[in-house]
Design an enzyme around this catalytic site. Structure first.
Site, PDB file in Angstrom:
ATOM      1  N   SER A 118      33.561  31.533  47.459  1.00  0.00           N
ATOM      2  CA  SER A 118      33.497  32.535  46.341  1.00  0.00           C
ATOM      3  C   SER A 118      34.056  31.901  45.050  1.00  0.00           C
ATOM      4  CB  SER A 118      34.248  33.822  46.747  1.00  0.00           C
ATOM      5  OG  SER A 118      34.789  34.486  45.693  1.00  0.00           O
ATOM      6  N   TYR A 125      42.646  37.404  48.484  1.00  0.00           N
ATOM      7  CA  TYR A 125      41.375  37.170  49.093  1.00  0.00           C
ATOM      8  C   TYR A 125      40.982  35.836  48.713  1.00  0.00           C
ATOM      9  CZ  TYR A 125      36.035  37.091  48.764  1.00  0.00           C
ATOM     10  OH  TYR A 125      35.011  36.424  49.000  1.00  0.00           O
ATOM     11  N   LYS A 160      39.940  32.210  51.115  1.00  0.00           N
ATOM     12  CA  LYS A 160      38.742  31.462  50.698  1.00  0.00           C
ATOM     13  C   LYS A 160      39.002  30.097  50.608  1.00  0.00           C
ATOM     14  CE  LYS A 160      35.583  34.267  51.611  1.00  0.00           C
ATOM     15  NZ  LYS A 160      34.545  33.965  52.733  1.00  0.00           N
TER      16      LYS A 160
HETATM   17  C1  WQD Z   1      32.093  42.389  37.274  1.00  0.00           C
HETATM   18  C2  WQD Z   1      32.520  42.785  35.795  1.00  0.00           C
HETATM   19  C3  WQD Z   1      34.646  44.193  35.740  1.00  0.00           C
HETATM   20  C4  WQD Z   1      32.877  47.721  37.592  1.00  0.00           C
HETATM   21  C5  WQD Z   1      34.365  40.440  42.385  1.00  0.00           C
HETATM   22  C6  WQD Z   1      35.206  39.251  43.178  1.00  0.00           C
HETATM   23  C7  WQD Z   1      34.582  38.145  43.454  1.00  0.00           C
HETATM   24  C8  WQD Z   1      33.433  38.584  44.484  1.00  0.00           C
HETATM   25  C9  WQD Z   1      32.596  39.691  43.424  1.00  0.00           C
HETATM   26  C10 WQD Z   1      33.507  39.107  46.762  1.00  0.00           C
HETATM   27  C11 WQD Z   1      33.991  42.887  35.555  1.00  0.00           C
HETATM   28  C12 WQD Z   1      33.353  44.926  35.206  1.00  0.00           C
HETATM   29  C13 WQD Z   1      33.046  46.482  37.079  1.00  0.00           C
HETATM   30  C14 WQD Z   1      33.010  48.752  36.717  1.00  0.00           C
HETATM   31  C15 WQD Z   1      33.216  47.380  34.914  1.00  0.00           C
HETATM   32  N1  WQD Z   1      33.773  39.191  45.501  1.00  0.00           N
HETATM   33  N2  WQD Z   1      33.329  46.148  35.672  1.00  0.00           N
HETATM   34  N3  WQD Z   1      33.091  48.700  35.463  1.00  0.00           N
HETATM   35  O1  WQD Z   1      35.488  40.980  39.547  1.00  0.00           O
HETATM   36  O2  WQD Z   1      33.589  39.751  38.839  1.00  0.00           O
HETATM   37  O3  WQD Z   1      34.109  39.682  41.124  1.00  0.00           O
HETATM   38  O4  WQD Z   1      33.499  40.511  43.091  1.00  0.00           O
HETATM   39  O5  WQD Z   1      33.047  38.327  47.622  1.00  0.00           O
HETATM   40  O6  WQD Z   1      35.598  37.225  44.330  1.00  0.00           O
HETATM   41  O7  WQD Z   1      36.416  38.886  42.480  1.00  0.00           O
HETATM   42  O8  WQD Z   1      32.944  41.756  40.254  1.00  0.00           O
HETATM   43  O9  WQD Z   1      31.578  43.472  40.050  1.00  0.00           O
HETATM   44  O10 WQD Z   1      34.109  44.118  40.329  1.00  0.00           O
HETATM   45  O11 WQD Z   1      33.035  43.205  37.935  1.00  0.00           O
HETATM   46  O12 WQD Z   1      33.379  47.128  33.549  1.00  0.00           O
HETATM   47  O13 WQD Z   1      32.821  50.058  37.135  1.00  0.00           O
HETATM   48  O14 WQD Z   1      32.131  44.118  35.607  1.00  0.00           O
HETATM   49  O15 WQD Z   1      35.736  44.266  34.915  1.00  0.00           O
HETATM   50  O16 WQD Z   1      34.190  42.138  34.251  1.00  0.00           O
HETATM   51  P1  WQD Z   1      34.141  40.327  39.865  1.00  0.00           P
HETATM   52  P2  WQD Z   1      32.647  43.317  39.757  1.00  0.00           P
END
Ligand code: WQD
Length: 318
Positions: free
Chosen positions: A117, A141, A145
């Site tokens: 990841s 997490y 990985k």
């Molecule tokens: C994306 C962007 C949030 C929800 C995570 C893990 C990564 C992988 C994928 C697993 C960010 C913003 C989110 C919402 C928002 N996981 N957001 N409103 O954090 O980039 O990655 O998931 O295998 O390892 O870290 O993904 O989709 O949570 O967020 O504004 O309701 O959307 O702040 O900038 P992230 P995400």
């Protein structure tokens, strides 16, 4: 020439099994069904309902099905939960992988594809991350990985195991309703859930130093991600590689741009509500994809609108 897909009843694993079949590569699924679902696995693909910790059962599965390569996706993946329960994440992700590596060695399997990841990079200094950057995971997490990446590299050195590690960026979309992501943890599912319920999606912070104040990520379609596994399987079949690849589009989109794509695809205009930043969110990163394009001949085909449209098509509607 059979591939064992651990976590093959999960969201990404189900797409990987479909892509292997489409490419004519036989697959067997190993899944403890803790979060996976049999509905994601085609009826003619054998499923071993086995926990990774069960060495004897894993080894028997590898031998009984004459497995020649393993694609390892089975893992716990909720970042927030990993902060609350770090030892559980280490036991499941690192402990489970240690058992699998031992069984692979005992069975004489020489090919391994490890699912990793972008979280191994932590909060990178540069916008476009190359595979050779130092790994600085922030969450337990991401740490698990990272440790798995080290384990497979060490096993390569010691036992000549051929491996490919794929570091997924932000995976979105679904090939069908059956294969859809049922865990609502990430931006697109959370936004679709909100608009389905007549609520506005939340934007976690709009004061970041980016073009519109919201965080930038590299969103990649799960169907493209699945195809990257087929390309990696072919590389493994051709030799004994020791290779790590980013799997992304190489293009970053802001949260507001993703929400605009959702508006276009659904034909709705629900707007959004800006709330506080989510602690620990890096401002901006996307994948450098030159290496995977050059060495695996893989490039993402689906656009942001394509992946959002597929997620929306698979979203349960009344
Ligand atoms: C994306 C962007 C949030 C929800 C995570 C893990 C990564 C992988 C994928 C697993 C960010 C913003 C989110 C919402 C928002 N996981 N957001 N409103 O954090 O980039 O990655 O998931 O295998 O390892 O870290 O993904 O989709 O949570 O967020 O504004 O309701 O959307 O702040 O900038 P992230 P995400």
């Amino acid at each position: 020439m059979t591939w064992l897909v651990t976590g093959g009843a999960g969201y990404i694993g189900g797409h990987v099994v479909a892509a292997l079949r489409a490419a004519g590569l036989p697959a067997v699924v190993l899944d403890d069904l803790s979060t996976g679902s049999l509905a994601r696995v085609p009826a003619d693909v054998p499923v071993l309902t086995v926990a990774l910790h069960d060495f004897d059962a894993v080894l028997a599965g590898l031998r009984d099905h004459e497995v020649t390569g393993v694609i390892h996706l089975a893992a716990k993946k909720a970042v927030g939960e990993s902060v609350e329960r770090p030892l559980y994440y280490y036991r499941e992700n690192v402990g489970g992988f240690e058992v699998l590596l031992r069984a692979i060695r005992s069975a004489g399997v020489s090919r391994l594809l490890l699912s990793s990841s972008a979280s191994v990079y932590g909060n990178p200094d540069q916008d476009q991350v190359t595979e050779d950057l130092p790994l600085r995971p922030l969450s337990p997490y991401g740490q698990t990985k990272t440790v798995c990446e080290w384990m497979v590299a060490a096993a390569h050195q010691a036992y000549e195991l051929g491996y490919v590690t794929l570091r997924y960026f932000n995976v979105v979309g679904a090939a069908s309703r059956e294969l859809a992501d049922t865990g609502v943890f990430n931006l697109v599912p959370l936004a679709l859930q909100a608009i389905s319920a007549g609520r506005q999606p939340l934007v976690f912070g709009a004061d970041y130093p980016t073009r519109d104040g919201t965080c930038i990520r590299d969103y990649v379609d799960v169907r493209d991600v699945a195809d990257a596994h087929v390309a990696a399987a072919r590389l493994l079949d051709a030799g004994k590689p020791a290779a790590v690849y980013n799997v992304g589009r190489g293009e970053g989109f802001t949260v507001k741009e993703v929400l605009a794509a959702i508006d276009r695809v659904t034909g709705m205009d629900v707007g959004y509500q800006v709330v506080d930043r989510r602690p620990g969110d890096p401002t901006s990163y996307c994948a450098a994809v030159d290496k995977i394009e050059r060495e695996l001949g893989w490039t993402a085909r689906y656009t942001l609108d394509d992946m959002v449209a597929s997620a929306w098509a698979a979203w349960p509607k009344p």
